[in-house]
Design a protein around this motif. Sequence first.
Motif, mmCIF file in Angstrom:
data_model
loop_
_atom_site.group_PDB
_atom_site.id
_atom_site.type_symbol
_atom_site.label_atom_id
_atom_site.label_comp_id
_atom_site.label_asym_id
_atom_site.label_seq_id
_atom_site.Cartn_x
_atom_site.Cartn_y
_atom_site.Cartn_z
ATOM 1 N N HIS A 43 39.385 7.071 -33.551
ATOM 2 C CA HIS A 43 39.143 7.144 -32.110
ATOM 3 C C HIS A 43 38.741 5.759 -31.598
ATOM 4 N N PRO A 44 39.652 5.026 -30.981
ATOM 5 C CA PRO A 44 39.329 3.661 -30.545
ATOM 6 C C PRO A 44 38.217 3.649 -29.491
ATOM 7 N N PRO A 45 37.142 2.899 -29.714
ATOM 8 C CA PRO A 45 36.047 2.841 -28.743
ATOM 9 C C PRO A 45 36.456 2.329 -27.371
ATOM 10 N N ARG A 46 37.548 1.589 -27.282
ATOM 11 C CA ARG A 46 37.940 1.016 -25.993
ATOM 12 C C ARG A 46 38.209 2.067 -24.926
ATOM 13 N N TYR A 47 38.410 3.326 -25.340
ATOM 14 C CA TYR A 47 38.654 4.372 -24.348
ATOM 15 C C TYR A 47 37.372 4.925 -23.730
ATOM 16 N N LEU A 48 36.218 4.601 -24.283
ATOM 17 C CA LEU A 48 34.978 5.186 -23.772
ATOM 18 C C LEU A 48 34.739 4.901 -22.288
ATOM 19 N N PRO A 49 34.889 3.654 -21.805
ATOM 20 C CA PRO A 49 34.707 3.442 -20.364
ATOM 21 C C PRO A 49 35.668 4.277 -19.510
ATOM 22 N N GLN A 50 36.889 4.471 -19.988
ATOM 23 C CA GLN A 50 37.848 5.290 -19.240
ATOM 24 C C GLN A 50 37.425 6.756 -19.235
ATOM 25 N N LEU A 51 36.924 7.248 -20.355
ATOM 26 C CA LEU A 51 36.413 8.613 -20.399
ATOM 27 C C LEU A 51 35.287 8.785 -19.388
ATOM 28 N N LEU A 52 34.363 7.822 -19.351
ATOM 29 C CA LEU A 52 33.238 7.903 -18.426
ATOM 30 C C LEU A 52 33.708 7.805 -16.982
ATOM 31 N N GLY A 53 34.591 6.866 -16.706
ATOM 32 C CA GLY A 53 35.095 6.716 -15.338
ATOM 33 C C GLY A 53 35.835 7.948 -14.855
ATOM 34 N N THR A 54 36.634 8.556 -15.744
ATOM 35 C CA THR A 54 37.368 9.763 -15.379
ATOM 36 C C THR A 54 36.413 10.915 -15.093
ATOM 37 N N LEU A 55 35.388 11.056 -15.929
ATOM 38 C CA LEU A 55 34.423 12.133 -15.725
ATOM 39 C C LEU A 55 33.715 11.981 -14.378
ATOM 40 N N LEU A 56 33.290 10.772 -14.059
ATOM 41 C CA LEU A 56 32.563 10.554 -12.815
ATOM 42 C C LEU A 56 33.478 10.669 -11.593
ATOM 43 N N ALA A 57 34.727 10.247 -11.746
ATOM 44 C CA ALA A 57 35.653 10.295 -10.612
ATOM 45 C C ALA A 57 36.141 11.705 -10.306
ATOM 46 N N THR A 58 36.258 12.539 -11.329
ATOM 47 C CA THR A 58 36.833 13.874 -11.143
ATOM 48 C C THR A 58 35.788 14.970 -11.011
ATOM 49 N N GLY A 59 34.536 14.683 -11.366
ATOM 50 C CA GLY A 59 33.516 15.728 -11.365
ATOM 51 C C GLY A 59 33.651 16.693 -12.520
ATOM 52 N N ALA A 60 34.410 16.299 -13.541
ATOM 53 C CA ALA A 60 34.606 17.179 -14.695
ATOM 54 C C ALA A 60 33.308 17.334 -15.478
ATOM 55 N N GLY A 61 33.226 18.442 -16.235
ATOM 56 C CA GLY A 61 32.116 18.625 -17.157
ATOM 57 C C GLY A 61 32.406 17.991 -18.495
ATOM 58 N N VAL A 62 33.707 17.955 -18.858
ATOM 59 C CA VAL A 62 34.135 17.404 -20.143
ATOM 60 C C VAL A 62 35.434 16.635 -19.939
ATOM 61 N N VAL A 63 35.516 15.432 -20.493
ATOM 62 C CA VAL A 63 36.776 14.674 -20.508
ATOM 63 C C VAL A 63 37.177 14.471 -21.957
ATOM 64 N N ILE A 64 38.411 14.813 -22.278
ATOM 65 C CA ILE A 64 38.916 14.827 -23.645
ATOM 66 C C ILE A 64 39.915 13.681 -23.848
ATOM 67 N N GLY A 65 39.713 12.914 -24.907
ATOM 68 C CA GLY A 65 40.707 11.934 -25.309
ATOM 69 C C GLY A 65 41.796 12.656 -26.078
ATOM 70 N N SER A 66 42.937 12.866 -25.426
ATOM 71 C CA SER A 66 43.957 13.791 -25.929
ATOM 72 C C SER A 66 45.107 13.070 -26.615
ATOM 73 N N ARG A 67 45.579 13.709 -27.698
ATOM 74 C CA ARG A 67 46.757 13.207 -28.417
ATOM 75 C C ARG A 67 48.049 13.811 -27.897
ATOM 76 N N TYR A 68 47.951 14.808 -26.993
ATOM 77 C CA TYR A 68 49.125 15.612 -26.674
ATOM 78 C C TYR A 68 49.396 15.755 -25.181
ATOM 79 N N VAL A 69 48.991 14.759 -24.405
ATOM 80 C CA VAL A 69 49.381 14.721 -22.994
ATOM 81 C C VAL A 69 50.298 13.520 -22.806
#
Length: 261
Positions: free
Chosen positions: A115-141
């Motif tokens: 799991h490359p750490p470089r995606y962590l800021p994107q996970l956080l930004g997506t969660l805050l921008a969308t109001g999601a409860g969980v953001v998943i780093g997906s292999r299948y989208v």
Amino acid sequence: MSTPAALPPSWATSRLSVVIPTYNEAQNLPFLLDQLLALELPNLRVVVVDDGSPDGTGELAQKFADDHGGAGTSPVTVVHRRTKDGLGRAYVAGMSQALTDGAEFVAQMDADLSHPPRYLPQLLGTLLATGAGVVIGSRYVPGASLSGDWGPGRRLLSGWANAYVRTILELPIRDVTAGYKLWRRDALEAVDLETMASSGYSFQVEAHYRAYRRGQKLVEIPIHFEDRQQGHSKMDLGVQLESALRPFQLRRDIHRRRRAS
């Protein structure tokens, strides 16, 4: 290789804890910790949960923590567990510790550098921008990719496992077995960690299922999934059997509660 997303200062300074269970990961953990602490996330903390690794992973993690400030000031906390009773129990211990320490957001990731750490800021930004409860780093989208070291058999098995679980549990996500994700604090509290039944890798499925059933918004973003280069997988026959049976047990429990209500 993509670079970490740049976040506004008010987002980048969020209290984010990354929980990393370990067992015999001495060859990988120092590289992972260095990469995590190099991210432009000044309040990032790491909780390493070691299950008594005979290769000295726990001692190595503790030395890293001590060398970076020691108790109370280090960005790394090490939870030393005496019993190796599964990935799920290790996650419960680490995530509970992160919540106790005051984390606003809690991430899960593997110690094997898949799991490359470089995606962590994107996970956080997506969660805050969308109001999601969980953001998943997906292999299948769309936009996601798998390591070239994954052969056709492994790709087929992983894809089949995801389709199998999605069908049984009717989950609206593509990567139901994903282990790279970020939780909002209240979403994590809603799944009631202490009552989670899964001890192995099926913890990921049960956590997704509980979050969905309890009204949390789940969002997926594409990642590139690397393959382990050092050490060995912990996916033995017992873990595979639990992972195969757990979806049926989760669905049965829901039906029982419906009949009782």
